[in-house]
Design a protein around this motif. Sequence first.
Motif, PDB file in Angstrom:
ATOM      1  N   PHE A  32      -2.508  17.873   9.072  1.00 44.33           N
ATOM      2  CA  PHE A  32      -1.904  17.270  10.259  1.00 44.33           C
ATOM      3  C   PHE A  32      -1.038  16.076   9.858  1.00 44.33           C
ATOM      4  O   PHE A  32       0.094  15.930  10.319  1.00 44.33           O
ATOM      5  CB  PHE A  32      -3.006  16.832  11.234  1.00 44.33           C
ATOM      6  CG  PHE A  32      -2.484  16.254  12.516  1.00 44.33           C
ATOM      7  CD1 PHE A  32      -2.280  17.063  13.621  1.00 44.33           C
ATOM      8  CD2 PHE A  32      -2.212  14.895  12.627  1.00 44.33           C
ATOM      9  CE1 PHE A  32      -1.794  16.531  14.815  1.00 44.33           C
ATOM     10  CE2 PHE A  32      -1.720  14.358  13.801  1.00 44.33           C
ATOM     11  CZ  PHE A  32      -1.513  15.177  14.901  1.00 44.33           C
ATOM     12  N   LEU A  33      -1.575  15.234   8.974  1.00 39.68           N
ATOM     13  CA  LEU A  33      -0.837  14.049   8.544  1.00 39.68           C
ATOM     14  C   LEU A  33       0.405  14.418   7.729  1.00 39.68           C
ATOM     15  O   LEU A  33       1.464  13.798   7.885  1.00 39.68           O
ATOM     16  CB  LEU A  33      -1.750  13.127   7.737  1.00 39.68           C
ATOM     17  CG  LEU A  33      -2.855  12.456   8.552  1.00 39.68           C
ATOM     18  CD1 LEU A  33      -3.900  11.836   7.630  1.00 39.68           C
ATOM     19  CD2 LEU A  33      -2.276  11.417   9.511  1.00 39.68           C
ATOM     20  N   ARG A  34       0.305  15.402   6.878  1.00 39.31           N
ATOM     21  CA  ARG A  34       1.459  15.809   6.064  1.00 39.31           C
ATOM     22  C   ARG A  34       2.582  16.378   6.932  1.00 39.31           C
ATOM     23  O   ARG A  34       3.757  16.304   6.571  1.00 39.31           O
ATOM     24  CB  ARG A  34       1.046  16.813   5.005  1.00 39.31           C
ATOM     25  CG  ARG A  34       0.219  16.183   3.890  1.00 39.31           C
ATOM     26  CD  ARG A  34       0.010  17.163   2.745  1.00 39.31           C
ATOM     27  NE  ARG A  34      -0.901  16.675   1.752  1.00 39.31           N
ATOM     28  CZ  ARG A  34      -0.559  15.897   0.718  1.00 39.31           C
ATOM     29  NH1 ARG A  34       0.669  15.501   0.583  1.00 39.31           N
ATOM     30  NH2 ARG A  34      -1.472  15.517  -0.159  1.00 39.31           N
ATOM     31  N   ALA A  35       2.235  16.937   8.092  1.00 38.33           N
ATOM     32  CA  ALA A  35       3.231  17.486   9.010  1.00 38.33           C
ATOM     33  C   ALA A  35       3.820  16.406   9.932  1.00 38.33           C
ATOM     34  O   ALA A  35       4.773  16.680  10.664  1.00 38.33           O
ATOM     35  CB  ALA A  35       2.607  18.601   9.851  1.00 38.33           C
ATOM     36  N   TRP A  36       3.270  15.214   9.885  1.00 33.63           N
ATOM     37  CA  TRP A  36       3.728  14.123  10.745  1.00 33.63           C
ATOM     38  C   TRP A  36       5.174  13.754  10.371  1.00 33.63           C
ATOM     39  O   TRP A  36       5.498  13.668   9.193  1.00 33.63           O
ATOM     40  CB  TRP A  36       2.802  12.919  10.556  1.00 33.63           C
ATOM     41  CG  TRP A  36       2.972  11.835  11.565  1.00 33.63           C
ATOM     42  CD1 TRP A  36       3.534  10.621  11.359  1.00 33.63           C
ATOM     43  CD2 TRP A  36       2.552  11.855  12.924  1.00 33.63           C
ATOM     44  NE1 TRP A  36       3.505   9.886  12.509  1.00 33.63           N
ATOM     45  CE2 TRP A  36       2.909  10.615  13.490  1.00 33.63           C
ATOM     46  CE3 TRP A  36       1.926  12.806  13.727  1.00 33.63           C
ATOM     47  CZ2 TRP A  36       2.649  10.298  14.823  1.00 33.63           C
ATOM     48  CZ3 TRP A  36       1.666  12.481  15.050  1.00 33.63           C
ATOM     49  CH2 TRP A  36       2.024  11.248  15.584  1.00 33.63           C
ATOM     50  N   PRO A  37       6.041  13.518  11.359  1.00 34.64           N
ATOM     51  CA  PRO A  37       7.444  13.211  11.061  1.00 34.64           C
ATOM     52  C   PRO A  37       7.596  11.980  10.157  1.00 34.64           C
ATOM     53  O   PRO A  37       6.993  10.936  10.403  1.00 34.64           O
ATOM     54  CB  PRO A  37       8.057  12.938  12.442  1.00 34.64           C
ATOM     55  CG  PRO A  37       7.113  13.566  13.428  1.00 34.64           C
ATOM     56  CD  PRO A  37       5.759  13.539  12.794  1.00 34.64           C
ATOM     57  N   ALA A  38       8.409  12.108   9.120  1.00 36.63           N
ATOM     58  CA  ALA A  38       8.592  11.034   8.137  1.00 36.63           C
ATOM     59  C   ALA A  38       9.071   9.738   8.788  1.00 36.63           C
ATOM     60  O   ALA A  38       8.663   8.642   8.394  1.00 36.63           O
ATOM     61  CB  ALA A  38       9.566  11.482   7.055  1.00 36.63           C
ATOM     62  N   GLY A  39       9.892   9.840   9.799  1.00 35.52           N
ATOM     63  CA  GLY A  39      10.420   8.647  10.474  1.00 35.52           C
ATOM     64  C   GLY A  39       9.396   7.901  11.300  1.00 35.52           C
ATOM     65  O   GLY A  39       9.652   6.776  11.736  1.00 35.52           O
ATOM     66  N   ARG A  40       8.243   8.499  11.529  1.00 32.22           N
ATOM     67  CA  ARG A  40       7.196   7.861  12.336  1.00 32.22           C
ATOM     68  C   ARG A  40       6.008   7.430  11.489  1.00 32.22           C
ATOM     69  O   ARG A  40       4.968   7.056  12.012  1.00 32.22           O
ATOM     70  CB  ARG A  40       6.729   8.828  13.436  1.00 32.22           C
ATOM     71  CG  ARG A  40       7.836   9.114  14.446  1.00 32.22           C
ATOM     72  CD  ARG A  40       7.349   9.922  15.614  1.00 32.22           C
ATOM     73  NE  ARG A  40       6.259   9.232  16.291  1.00 32.22           N
ATOM     74  CZ  ARG A  40       5.342   9.844  17.038  1.00 32.22           C
ATOM     75  NH1 ARG A  40       5.387  11.149  17.192  1.00 32.22           N
ATOM     76  NH2 ARG A  40       4.386   9.176  17.621  1.00 32.22           N
ATOM     77  N   ARG A  41       6.153   7.459  10.189  1.00 40.55           N
ATOM     78  CA  ARG A  41       5.067   7.066   9.292  1.00 40.55           C
ATOM     79  C   ARG A  41       5.119   5.559   9.062  1.00 40.55           C
ATOM     80  O   ARG A  41       6.180   4.973   8.990  1.00 40.55           O
ATOM     81  CB  ARG A  41       5.179   7.798   7.962  1.00 40.55           C
ATOM     82  CG  ARG A  41       5.026   9.298   8.124  1.00 40.55           C
ATOM     83  CD  ARG A  41       5.230  10.039   6.835  1.00 40.55           C
ATOM     84  NE  ARG A  41       5.150  11.482   7.065  1.00 40.55           N
ATOM     85  CZ  ARG A  41       5.258  12.381   6.117  1.00 40.55           C
ATOM     86  NH1 ARG A  41       5.446  12.017   4.857  1.00 40.55           N
ATOM     87  NH2 ARG A  41       5.179  13.667   6.410  1.00 40.55           N
ATOM     88  N   GLY A  42       3.953   4.977   8.942  1.00 39.77           N
ATOM     89  CA  GLY A  42       3.866   3.541   8.705  1.00 39.77           C
ATOM     90  C   GLY A  42       2.569   3.212   7.995  1.00 39.77           C
ATOM     91  O   GLY A  42       1.907   4.101   7.438  1.00 39.77           O
ATOM     92  N   PRO A  43       2.161   1.943   8.026  1.00 38.87           N
ATOM     93  CA  PRO A  43       0.955   1.521   7.303  1.00 38.87           C
ATOM     94  C   PRO A  43      -0.328   2.212   7.779  1.00 38.87           C
ATOM     95  O   PRO A  43      -1.180   2.546   6.953  1.00 38.87           O
ATOM     96  CB  PRO A  43       0.874   0.017   7.542  1.00 38.87           C
ATOM     97  CG  PRO A  43       2.171  -0.390   8.133  1.00 38.87           C
ATOM     98  CD  PRO A  43       2.860   0.827   8.638  1.00 38.87           C
ATOM     99  N   VAL A  44      -0.466   2.437   9.068  1.00 37.18           N
ATOM    100  CA  VAL A  44      -1.686   3.083   9.574  1.00 37.18           C
ATOM    101  C   VAL A  44      -1.707   4.547   9.143  1.00 37.18           C
ATOM    102  O   VAL A  44      -2.752   5.071   8.746  1.00 37.18           O
ATOM    103  CB  VAL A  44      -1.800   2.939  11.109  1.00 37.18           C
ATOM    104  CG1 VAL A  44      -3.040   3.645  11.635  1.00 37.18           C
ATOM    105  CG2 VAL A  44      -1.825   1.467  11.498  1.00 37.18           C
ATOM    106  N   TYR A  45      -0.549   5.187   9.174  1.00 37.05           N
ATOM    107  CA  TYR A  45      -0.427   6.558   8.677  1.00 37.05           C
ATOM    108  C   TYR A  45      -0.822   6.605   7.197  1.00 37.05           C
ATOM    109  O   TYR A  45      -1.608   7.459   6.782  1.00 37.05           O
ATOM    110  CB  TYR A  45       1.009   7.063   8.859  1.00 37.05           C
ATOM    111  CG  TYR A  45       1.293   8.306   8.055  1.00 37.05           C
ATOM    112  CD1 TYR A  45       1.032   9.564   8.582  1.00 37.05           C
ATOM    113  CD2 TYR A  45       1.800   8.229   6.756  1.00 37.05           C
ATOM    114  CE1 TYR A  45       1.273  10.713   7.840  1.00 37.05           C
ATOM    115  CE2 TYR A  45       2.044   9.370   6.007  1.00 37.05           C
ATOM    116  CZ  TYR A  45       1.769  10.610   6.552  1.00 37.05           C
ATOM    117  OH  TYR A  45       1.998  11.738   5.809  1.00 37.05           O
ATOM    118  N   ASN A  46      -0.254   5.695   6.402  1.00 34.65           N
ATOM    119  CA  ASN A  46      -0.541   5.669   4.961  1.00 34.65           C
ATOM    120  C   ASN A  46      -2.025   5.470   4.692  1.00 34.65           C
ATOM    121  O   ASN A  46      -2.594   6.102   3.798  1.00 34.65           O
ATOM    122  CB  ASN A  46       0.282   4.578   4.269  1.00 34.65           C
ATOM    123  CG  ASN A  46       1.749   4.936   4.198  1.00 34.65           C
ATOM    124  OD1 ASN A  46       2.120   6.101   4.130  1.00 34.65           O
ATOM    125  ND2 ASN A  46       2.600   3.926   4.237  1.00 34.65           N
TER     126      ASN A  46
END
Length: 101
Positions: A32-46
């Motif tokens: 699910f996380l790997r499919a998350w849009p790159a432009g919406r990734r941030g510290p919490v995603y990481n």
Amino acid sequence: MNRLQFVVPVRLSHGPGHPMKEIDSVEEATAFLRAWPAGRRGPVYNCALNCCLAAEAGQLSADDARRSFAGFIRISGMVVDDRMGPYAVDHSHERPMRRSA
């Protein structure tokens, strides 16, 4: 039970009227996380992704990865049904805090 299986799945939705999705394992959360849009990734995603990867490598428990993933889902604004079932904490035995006057 697989060591990467969540005891309680993370239930999420993009909001009212959208279907509920259940994430049952570290592997599903990672996908699910790997499919998350790159432009919406941030510290919490990481943080969530790193926790899932650490769990897959045996360096973190599935429960810890689940907590991180559920936090990411909550902060991302998706509706989350995060009933922890057996993980719920019962505080009924604790004495109430005294208030200062």
